[in-house]
Enzyme design. Sequence first.
Site, PDB file in Angstrom:
ATOM      1  N   ASP A  85       0.856  -1.181   0.000  1.00 23.25           N
ATOM      2  CA  ASP A  85       0.000   0.000   0.000  1.00 23.25           C
ATOM      3  C   ASP A  85       0.891   1.228   0.000  1.00 23.25           C
ATOM      4  OD1 ASP A  85      -2.598  -0.918  -0.038  1.00 23.25           O
ATOM      5  OD2 ASP A  85      -2.475  -1.523   2.067  1.00 23.25           O
ATOM      6  N   ASP A 108     -12.199  20.851   8.618  1.00 23.11           N
ATOM      7  CA  ASP A 108     -11.759  19.672   7.862  1.00 23.11           C
ATOM      8  C   ASP A 108     -10.927  18.773   8.771  1.00 23.11           C
ATOM      9  OD1 ASP A 108     -10.877  17.859   6.066  1.00 23.11           O
ATOM     10  OD2 ASP A 108     -10.298  19.326   4.536  1.00 23.11           O
ATOM     11  N   GLU A 162      -5.293  15.645   5.454  1.00 24.24           N
ATOM     12  CA  GLU A 162      -4.911  16.681   4.493  1.00 24.24           C
ATOM     13  C   GLU A 162      -5.332  18.054   5.016  1.00 24.24           C
ATOM     14  OE1 GLU A 162      -6.485  13.907   3.651  1.00 24.24           O
ATOM     15  OE2 GLU A 162      -5.600  13.039   1.845  1.00 24.24           O
ATOM     16  N   PHE A 194     -17.560  17.137   3.019  1.00 18.87           N
ATOM     17  CA  PHE A 194     -17.194  16.572   1.726  1.00 18.87           C
ATOM     18  C   PHE A 194     -18.185  15.470   1.363  1.00 18.87           C
ATOM     19  CE2 PHE A 194     -15.113  13.405  -0.854  1.00 18.87           C
ATOM     20  CZ  PHE A 194     -14.451  14.167  -1.804  1.00 18.87           C
ATOM     21  N   ALA A 239     -19.109  12.660  -1.931  1.00 19.03           N
ATOM     22  CA  ALA A 239     -18.569  12.099  -3.165  1.00 19.03           C
ATOM     23  C   ALA A 239     -19.184  12.811  -4.361  1.00 19.03           C
ATOM     24  CB  ALA A 239     -18.858  10.606  -3.231  1.00 19.03           C
ATOM     25  N   ARG A 274     -17.718  16.520  -4.373  1.00 11.48           N
ATOM     26  CA  ARG A 274     -16.254  16.419  -4.385  1.00 11.48           C
ATOM     27  C   ARG A 274     -15.595  17.692  -3.908  1.00 11.48           C
ATOM     28  NH1 ARG A 274     -14.856  15.067  -9.958  1.00 11.48           N
ATOM     29  NH2 ARG A 274     -12.749  14.597  -9.256  1.00 11.48           N
ATOM     30  N   SER A 293     -15.550  20.473  -0.184  1.00 13.68           N
ATOM     31  CA  SER A 293     -16.065  20.780   1.146  1.00 13.68           C
ATOM     32  C   SER A 293     -15.864  22.271   1.354  1.00 13.68           C
ATOM     33  CB  SER A 293     -15.300  19.974   2.200  1.00 13.68           C
ATOM     34  OG  SER A 293     -13.932  20.330   2.169  1.00 13.68           O
ATOM     35  N   ASP A 348      -4.863  -4.908   6.205  1.00 17.83           N
ATOM     36  CA  ASP A 348      -5.444  -4.841   7.542  1.00 17.83           C
ATOM     37  C   ASP A 348      -6.958  -4.896   7.530  1.00 17.83           C
ATOM     38  OD1 ASP A 348      -5.757  -2.404   6.399  1.00 17.83           O
ATOM     39  OD2 ASP A 348      -4.747  -1.265   7.971  1.00 17.83           O
ATOM     40  N   ASP A 393      -9.606  -6.451   2.695  1.00 15.09           N
ATOM     41  CA  ASP A 393      -8.342  -7.028   2.244  1.00 15.09           C
ATOM     42  C   ASP A 393      -8.340  -8.553   2.393  1.00 15.09           C
ATOM     43  OD1 ASP A 393      -6.987  -4.787   1.453  1.00 15.09           O
ATOM     44  OD2 ASP A 393      -6.183  -4.384   3.450  1.00 15.09           O
TER      45      ASP A 393
END
Lengths: 681, 566
Positions: free
Chosen positions: A311, A348, A352, A377, A379, A382, A384, A519, A523
């Site tokens: 990853d 936020d 990031e 935010f 989808a 896209r 915020s 994890d 997965d």
Amino acid sequence: MKQNQSNRLFSKDLVVEALKASFVKLHPANMFRNPVMFMVWLGTIIMGGVCIWIVMGEQSQGSLVYNLVITVLLFFTLLFANFAEAIAEARGKAQANSLRKTREETPAKMLQPVGEMIVGEIKIIPSSQLEKGNYFVCEAGDIIPSDGEIIEGLATIDESAITGESAPVIREAGGDKSSVTGGTKVLSDRIVVCVTTEQGESFLDKMIALVEGASRQKTPNEIALTILLAGFTLVFILVTVTLKPFADFAQAPITIAAFISLFVCLIPTTIGGLLSAIGIAGMDRALRANVITKSGKAVETAGDIDVLLLDKTGTITIGNRKATHFYPAEGISPDCFIKSVLLSSLADETPEGKSIIELVGVNAADYEIKNARFIKFTAESRSSGIDIGEDTRIRKGAADAIRNLCEKKGNPFPEAIDQRVKQISANGGTPLVVSENEQVMGVIELQDIIKPGIQERFERLRKMGIKTVMVTGDNPLTAQYIAQKAGVDDFIAEAKPEDKMHYIRKVQAEGRLVAMMGDGTNDAPALAQADVGVAMNSGTQAAKEAGNMVDLDNDPTKLIEIVEIGKQLLMTRGTLTTFSIANDVAKYFAIVPALFVSAIPALQGLNIMRLTSPETAILSAVIFNAFIIPLLIPLALKGVAYKPIGASALLRRNLIIYGLGGIIVPFIGIKLIDMAVTIFY
Amino acid sequence: MYSEMIGIVFMFTISLLLAIPLGKYMAKVYGGQPTRLNRVFNPLEKWLFGISNINPNTEMNWKQHMLAMMIINGVWIVLGMLILMNQSWLPLNPDKNPDMSAHLAFNTTISFVVNCNLQHYSGETGVSYLSQLFLQFLQFVSAATGMAAAVVLFKALKDRATHQLGNFYVYFVKSITRILLPISVVIAILFLFDGMPMGLEGKEQMVNLQGDTIQVSRGPVASFIPIKHLGTNGGGYFGSNSAHPLENPSYFSNMVAMIAQLLIPFSMIFAFGYFINRRKMSWMIFGVMTVGFLLLAIPNIVQEVNGNPAIAKMGIQQKLGAMEGKEMRIGAAASGFWSIVTTVISTGSVNAMHDSTMPMSGMNEMLAMMVNSFYGGCGVGLLNFFIFIILAVFISGLMVGRTPEFLGKKIEANEIKIAMLIALLHPFLILVGTALSSYLYVNNPEAYASWLNNPGFHGFSEMLYEYTSSAANNGSGFEGLGDNTLWWNISTGIVLILGRFLPIIGPIAIAGMLAAKKQIPESAGTLKTDTSTFGIMIFAVILIVTALSFFPSLALGPIAEYFTLY
């Protein structure tokens, strides 16, 4: 490295325990598992019989002392081989026990179930009485009594008891970080945990069982090697048995002691005696690296890995992307831009977002804005942002999203900003565009920080012949940039969880072996599909069940160490086999002239070591044969060092050290022993 | 002396230069690619397959291949025994030679079917011309059997995961029609010009230089001798094999014979490289084999040229080398060279008495057969070498920390089991055979007094050599052994069969199993198997396995003799 690492190879307790076990292991049922050592066992018994025969008056077999010494030496050979196995077992068990000790007999606050309901009544019981499916509560300061999954709440947990890492981690119900390990300590908050494993079936328990003889299964390579060694043993049975009529033909009588000595010296006792110790030590080394393996085969397979799926986040790059630059749009003052950047990011909570505040360099808590409404935010949008009052609308988001927003209102998307956005993407960064009231204010550049030293690790992997593949949710452009910068061979961009699975299947269809680390619950299928699936200890129970190893440190670069451990394991077996067989050359030159020289004096010419007498020659060879085993135990336990210098160069190196060395060392050793024996004999 | 050495180098170089293009041609033939000779052979082969009711396009797996091989070989054994036991009244027997005893016919047929040609009889008195012609037939088909088996190995290693390994009969027939037969014709013509007899008339009466009237045996010699060498058979037309002046008239015929026996084993190696598209692999194999060959051949040449110290002590000059049991027209150097060529390759023809070679030369001759894969017999040499490759791949794979693989196929427990059994078989046959004979002799020396011409170490070497030669399907004799007895005929007969077919079936089984496996693409971690490093590894494995198995028995034979002599 880690607190639970013991650097000393032999501690006193372990040696005492192993010595006891060496005698217990003389049981024929145990010896029979190892064909080479079983032959030595038979030889010892025969020699015991010969000694008794001599006591009863037999004259043709040489002196009693000589025969007794040979018998005792053979017995020592057996003990040394058993000791090698026992000390490896003891070390593995000690390591696992130190991990297990922490969780035994801790009080558990069990929640009493009434029918299908769980009522809040708490009963304190010892952890050993917890059963799978029980619920228990842990509050700040409690030691978690058993492995389990959080079903309610969130807590910070100190996992240093297991990982050696002092920084606390957060575990919460739902999602991929819901798993807790017995023996770790809750630092804050309260969680309700469901027990997921039966007592005695946790990974550690399984690991301990693997190290102990009972459930240890031979790995495929170990089986093949055992066949090879059995084959060599058969050759030497043949050589020794047919020597009897040959000697009769040459009118050279040979004593039973000489026959047995020749046979035991020729069969590959060195590797035969160390074989199981090498295997156990491999698992033990994995455990010392804080990796719990579910089978010895998994460690061995790790050495064969061709492709490594990693990853991006956390493995190749440090955590998450960070804001590195602010680029205001034309005609917007930097201060003005930074202000809107700050406002848009106040609420936020993403890493990031936090990094943006960090770059601005103010404390977010200092700001209190009235009438603010934070826009989360989604989808769909896209983006915020924040609405302040009725007339300030700040948005931050992907370039397309903001462009749509602005153009809908009739405001142009500046050319310079468009250029900037493309430039940032091409450099592996992520651009975020900020707008205020549908006017573009500027661009924030987010960059991935590549872990220092990771390029060297990938280079090392490449030299081992392992292809590294980065898995990331980034767009292909960004992914390619990071892939290049970090030096990975391939990448999967915009990866969805099932993409890993597809990739693994595709690569496996080409005949390659794949390792991955994961994890999350999503997965799990990929972990199960991969040839080596390493689940992080912090991961979900499903992931841990699916993989064949669990990494207690949650360190994604651990795969590299695992691969090296696997390679070391095979190499140690290969080199010691070579050494063991190469030794036979010198032993032949010691024993064969000794067998015949009294009847055929001309064969003294073969005694190139100039050993004193036939009896000292045979004794020296048998002594060398016995004592080389304990001398090589440290090597068997530590493993032969792996150097990624290419397969052919590695073969040359090991051939010179263990092949040529295996021929020369016994010549010197036997000669020295002979000189010593001559003094006493 | 100098010119003798040039002769040896010349023979070796010419063989190599011919073998490379021939190998390329063979790869084309077996790969089914068109060659210029298609027009000649296609109709012939079509006719052959037609009358035998064989569909050449049927693909076989490895088990079907081996079944086909066993069946046709079984037929020849039965046929051969019938002919040899009834030759006295069958046609083409001008010299009125008698029938063979059952046990001698058993031994003879088997030894020719298995490409060994041990020959416990003498050609002049033991067989009729019909028998000689049938034995000549067996020399073709036994060589082709080995070559066809090797091609199954090529095919198995070439293709990705598959069970289909081509058609045994196609490989077999093409080996004869397109390779063995045409080359034999060329060699036969050379031999005819060198004065070799060819015809079906009986013995010729003549007066020799001393004035005695003698009967000279002759017959279809020039057709027999080419395939004897080309097919690495080694069975002589006459009792004294290539030392006989009519079987090996001159240094020239000696040279042609030498090149002929090196030719197919050499070119099989190159055909392998062309076939699987790994030419470097061919050179690695050739290199390992050549180093082994030279390490055996050079000491032999040196020792034979230097002469015998026991004779030197008697005050006799030996300018020509140790000439006991050697032919003047061939000389010590070429005889010493031949003695190793004929033993590394499973030819077993002799142009000098191996019994009379120096002790260490005798040991090298035996070692060459104990290894049996430095070049080795037609096709089977590569199969034997393949076993050592598997063992070397396994050990060296472990040494570099990777599950062993050869040409992208993983070597696992089953392959190791078979490889180890086959590696074990050779010492088993040799040591057990010699041990039983020693036991019989020691316990009843009077009854078996006729066995051994020499007592002591040399007598032991004679027995050891006989079983080594049988197990290696070589067919040369140390001689000096009274071997036409029930014990030797039957016991070596059994050793011959086991020593032939198991070492073919084993490698083919491994190859068949490997062929079915998924191919792993090469990576930087893969151990390259066409490098000199790996070559050294194979060489070490061969050396250690052979040395460890045979050291004690060699110590009691040639080594003890050497230390007694020097």
